[in-house]
Each structure stands twice: as C-alpha cells, then as structure tokens.
Design a protein around this motif. Structure first.
Motif, PDB file in Angstrom:
ATOM      1  N   GLU A   1      -2.989   7.102  -3.945  1.00 50.37           N
ATOM      2  CA  GLU A   1      -2.660   5.988  -3.036  1.00 50.37           C
ATOM      3  C   GLU A   1      -3.182   4.692  -3.652  1.00 50.37           C
ATOM      4  O   GLU A   1      -4.372   4.554  -3.921  1.00 50.37           O
ATOM      5  CB  GLU A   1      -3.309   6.200  -1.667  1.00 50.37           C
TER       6      GLU A   1
ATOM      7  N   GLU B   1     -11.987   9.456  -2.254  1.00 52.80           N
ATOM      8  CA  GLU B   1     -11.845   8.003  -2.261  1.00 52.80           C
ATOM      9  C   GLU B   1     -12.762   7.407  -3.328  1.00 52.80           C
ATOM     10  O   GLU B   1     -13.969   7.280  -3.118  1.00 52.80           O
ATOM     11  CB  GLU B   1     -12.177   7.430  -0.888  1.00 52.80           C
TER      12      GLU B   1
ATOM     13  N   ASN C   1      -1.794  13.078  -6.219  1.00 46.44           N
ATOM     14  CA  ASN C   1      -0.962  12.067  -5.571  1.00 46.44           C
ATOM     15  C   ASN C   1      -1.888  10.911  -5.222  1.00 46.44           C
ATOM     16  O   ASN C   1      -2.825  11.067  -4.433  1.00 46.44           O
ATOM     17  CB  ASN C   1      -0.296  12.622  -4.309  1.00 46.44           C
TER      18      ASN C   1
ATOM     19  N   SER D   1      -3.166   0.265  -3.599  1.00 47.73           N
ATOM     20  CA  SER D   1      -2.917  -0.982  -2.885  1.00 47.73           C
ATOM     21  C   SER D   1      -2.811  -2.104  -3.916  1.00 47.73           C
ATOM     22  O   SER D   1      -3.654  -2.194  -4.814  1.00 47.73           O
ATOM     23  CB  SER D   1      -4.050  -1.327  -1.910  1.00 47.73           C
TER      24      SER D   1
ATOM     25  N   SER E   1      -5.244  12.380  -3.757  1.00 44.95           N
ATOM     26  CA  SER E   1      -5.065  13.692  -3.126  1.00 44.95           C
ATOM     27  C   SER E   1      -5.021  14.765  -4.210  1.00 44.95           C
ATOM     28  O   SER E   1      -4.295  14.628  -5.203  1.00 44.95           O
ATOM     29  CB  SER E   1      -3.775  13.722  -2.311  1.00 44.95           C
TER      30      SER E   1
ATOM     31  N   GLN F   1       0.871  -1.172   0.000  1.00 43.42           N
ATOM     32  CA  GLN F   1       0.000   0.000   0.000  1.00 43.42           C
ATOM     33  C   GLN F   1       0.907   1.220   0.000  1.00 43.42           C
ATOM     34  O   GLN F   1       1.663   1.443   0.944  1.00 43.42           O
ATOM     35  CB  GLN F   1      -0.916  -0.001   1.225  1.00 43.42           C
ATOM     36  N   ARG F   2       0.823   2.020  -1.063  1.00 44.53           N
ATOM     37  CA  ARG F   2       1.785   3.103  -1.233  1.00 44.53           C
ATOM     38  C   ARG F   2       1.140   4.348  -1.847  1.00 44.53           C
ATOM     39  O   ARG F   2       0.211   4.242  -2.645  1.00 44.53           O
ATOM     40  CB  ARG F   2       2.933   2.681  -2.159  1.00 44.53           C
ATOM     41  N   LEU F   3       1.698   5.511  -1.475  1.00 48.04           N
ATOM     42  CA  LEU F   3       1.472   6.740  -2.226  1.00 48.04           C
ATOM     43  C   LEU F   3       2.457   6.781  -3.395  1.00 48.04           C
ATOM     44  O   LEU F   3       3.466   6.064  -3.410  1.00 48.04           O
ATOM     45  CB  LEU F   3       1.691   7.960  -1.331  1.00 48.04           C
ATOM     46  N   GLU F   4       2.189   7.644  -4.351  1.00 51.62           N
ATOM     47  CA  GLU F   4       3.113   7.751  -5.486  1.00 51.62           C
ATOM     48  C   GLU F   4       4.412   8.440  -5.088  1.00 51.62           C
ATOM     49  O   GLU F   4       5.476   8.125  -5.601  1.00 51.62           O
ATOM     50  CB  GLU F   4       2.453   8.532  -6.622  1.00 51.62           C
TER      51      GLU F   4
ATOM     52  N   VAL G   1      -8.729  15.073  -0.175  1.00 51.52           N
ATOM     53  CA  VAL G   1      -8.580  13.653  -0.433  1.00 51.52           C
ATOM     54  C   VAL G   1      -9.930  13.059  -0.801  1.00 51.52           C
ATOM     55  O   VAL G   1     -10.901  13.203  -0.048  1.00 51.52           O
ATOM     56  CB  VAL G   1      -8.005  12.906   0.791  1.00 51.52           C
TER      57      VAL G   1
ATOM     58  N   ASN H   1      -7.059   3.527  -3.805  1.00 58.00           N
ATOM     59  CA  ASN H   1      -7.669   3.791  -2.503  1.00 58.00           C
ATOM     60  C   ASN H   1      -8.112   5.236  -2.357  1.00 58.00           C
ATOM     61  O   ASN H   1      -9.186   5.514  -1.817  1.00 58.00           O
ATOM     62  CB  ASN H   1      -6.683   3.461  -1.378  1.00 58.00           C
TER      63      ASN H   1
ATOM     64  N   ASP I   1       6.379  11.015  -1.679  1.00 55.41           N
ATOM     65  CA  ASP I   1       6.322  11.750  -0.419  1.00 55.41           C
ATOM     66  C   ASP I   1       6.384  13.240  -0.727  1.00 55.41           C
ATOM     67  O   ASP I   1       7.171  13.679  -1.576  1.00 55.41           O
ATOM     68  CB  ASP I   1       7.501  11.374   0.493  1.00 55.41           C
TER      69      ASP I   1
END
Length: 360
Positions: A249, A171, A247, A251, A133, A92-95, A169, A130, A97
C-alpha cells in the motif's frame, strides 16, 4: 507536508545577540547564518525580559537555552505550516485487488524478489510505504529490504513474521521514497526479500487480473539474480507477473522537504517576525510580578497595537503590526513557492509567435 529534518536545517538562520547582564546564551542559540537577530523584531525584546516573563521561575542558563531552542523550533514550524498549507495526500493505493483465483505456491530459487518502484521526478512529491501485506503458506521470519539502485547497502530493513495461509499486514516505519533527498539523488527503488532467507515457507502468487495504476509512481514485480545472500543484480531485473506474496500500500504526498532545504534563506524574515510576535505575546500575557516584566497600562496598550495593527491610520499611514508584517511575508512566500499560473492566449499555428503548450 515537510519532514521534521527541515527544522534543524533552518535552525540558526536567525539567532540571538548576547546582551550584557543577560543569561549566557550557548553557541547554538547565538548562531545566525543570515546575520539577523531576533531582538531586531521589536525594541522590547530582550533575553532578560524573556527569562523574567517565562513560566519557570529562577531557571538556570541550561534551562533558559533549552527554552530558546524550543521557541526557535516552534517559530520555524509555525512559519512552514503557514506557507506549505496545500493538500497533502495525492493518492493512496494498493498495488492490486485480490481476485477470486486460487493462489499458487512459488518455488524458492535463490532469487531476490519483490518490486521495482520508479517515483515521480518532481522534487515536491514523495511516495510513502504505508503497509505491506504478506501471504505465505507457513510461519517464517525473514527480512524485507528497501534498496535504491545507486546504493549498495539497503536503506531500510524490516524483520517480518508470516502466518500459515493467512494475510499478515506490517507497517514499515518512515519508509519514504523520494526522487531527491539527502541520501539519494534519482535512481529507482526496490522492495523485496531474498528467497534464500525463507526456511520452510513459500510465497503465494495471488495472480491479480491487473495492477492498479498510480499517478506519482510505477510499481513492477521483479525476480532478480542474487549472487550473494545480501545483494542482487540491479541492472534491468526481469519483470514478472507473479506477486511473490506481497501487496504494498502506497501513498503519494506533496512533500516540500527538499524545496525547503534548498532555499533556507527564503524564510529568514518570517522566522524573525514569528519569534518577535511570540515574545511580545509572552510579555503581554505574563502573570509574573517582578521589576523586569512589569509594564504600565500605556505600555501594554502600545504593545497590543505594535503586535496587532493591520491597517493604515492617519497617525501611522505606513505602519503595520508584527502580525500584519508576518502575514504579508507568509503570503509572499506562499506566492513564491506556489505561483499563480499566468493567463495565456492560444494563437493560430500559422502565427509565427505561436508556441505549443504541453504538460500544463
């Protein structure tokens, strides 16, 4: 995991046989693509007995068929849950930081901007979106789209509203990127928006130092020509380093939906046994009192043995209860879909039988 669409794919693989004097069963519950029937799991199973031991008294045919439908769906889900019980989440990651550099406003040039996502070709992997942003300099409402390179129209559309100089954000609901599913085979995915839809607002480029690498997908920022307000050039769209106010997120998950849909016949026996065990338990635990459901203590004891016997005895050396048969079938299915890796021997490269092993 598996998506709920597989329940309808497996529904009707095993069906009910109409019995004389029993409630009338509709075509959906009678359907048996495998030519197997739930009554075959145990001699006590019958439509009349199911009705007379159900919680609802004096149910009509419509209610009874609704009950049969629910029971079959529950049996299918129980089998799948028992077989596909591996860990679900891979990553599970953001593109990227967010760094401490001052963001830069991006001028609107009539492009389609966003991301190009290439997902793993493993049919048992899916990538979920997920959250997205949004970082813009004003309040604006526009659409975020999910496209595939092989489909003209967007797969998903999400209306979003931004705030001035503040992260928002959103979803998306059920945005799943899969290399092979019912609507898409291969191709790459695009998530983004048309700059022509932005009225009075501009996106920020957050200028990340680097993008976070993932195991099951690759995400690249793109800026593609958009000859119309609803379409863009998908052939080799230019890759950019600008974030365009987005940005995402993601999974990566183990998703066996397509594996199940392409092998429905594998589950017939287990579904029949699961239904059989469910009905026998219902009969044993019924608190209703009527001529059909009433069984003697001896019958109840025998049903308990038929349901739960899990080891051989001198009297029944080759028998096992319904739950034992189901457990054995579930183990067989699990081993079929998740085979254990066989041991191997590394020989010398000079040996004529030597075969290099890659991507283990």
């Amino acid at each position: 995991m598996y998506r709920t669409e597989v329940i309808s794919k497996l529904f009707g693989r095993v069906g009910w046989r109409q019995e004389a004097g029993a409630p009338v069963v509709d075509s959906a519950n009678l359907a048996s693509k495998s030519k197997r029937y739930f009554q075959g799991a145990h001699s006590i199973i019958s439509l009349k007995r199911i009705k007379e031991t159900a919680g609802e008294v004096n149910m009509n045919d419509a209610a009874f068929n609704a009950l049969l439908k629910t029971m079959q769906e529950s049996s299918i889900a129980a089998v799948l849950d028992g077989v596909f019980n591996q860990s679900e989440i891979i990553e599970q990651r953001l593109e990227f930081d967010v760094c401490d550099q001052e963001p830069v406003l991006i001028e609107n040039s009539g492009l389609f901007v966003g991301r190009k996502i290439k997902v793993s070709s493993n049919a048992a992997r899916s990538v979920r979106v997920n959250a997205i942003s949004l970082y813009f300099n004003g309040a604006g409402t526009f659409n975020i789209y999910l496209f595939n390179s092989l489909k003209k129209l967007p797969i998903k559309t999400l209306e979003v509203t931004t705030e001035a100089d503040s992260i928002v954000v959103v979803e998306p609901d059920d945005w799943i990127l899969n290399y092979m599913d019912g609507g898409v085979k291969s191709g790459v995915f695009y998530i983004g928006y048309f700059q022509s839809d932005l009225v009075g607002v501009k996106a920020y480029d957050q200028r990340p130092w680097s993008w976070i690498c993932a195991n099951c997908y690759r995400s690249d920022a793109i800026e593609a020509e958009a000859p119309t307000a609803t379409d863009f050039v998908r052939t080799n769209p230019p890759i950019t380093s600008r974030t365009y106010g987005l940005n995402i997120e993601f999974s990566s998950v183990n998703d066996y939906t397509e594996v199940i849909k392409q092998n429905p016949q594998a589950f017939d026996t287990a579904i029949g046994l699961q239904m059989g065990a469910m009905v026998v338990e219902q009969i044993m635990n019924s608190v209703r009192s009527n001529g059909t459901e009433r069984i003697s203590k001896e019958q109840a004891h025998q049903l308990y043995i038929d349901l739960n016997l899990e080891k051989m005895t001198e009297e029944l050396p080759f028998s096992t209860g319904l739950k034992g048969q189901l457990n054995r079938e579930m183990k067989r299915l699990n081993l079929n879909f998740f085979p254990k890796e066989k041991p191997f021997t590394i020989t010398s490269p000079n040996d004529p039988c030597y075969t290099p092993r890659f991507n283990r």
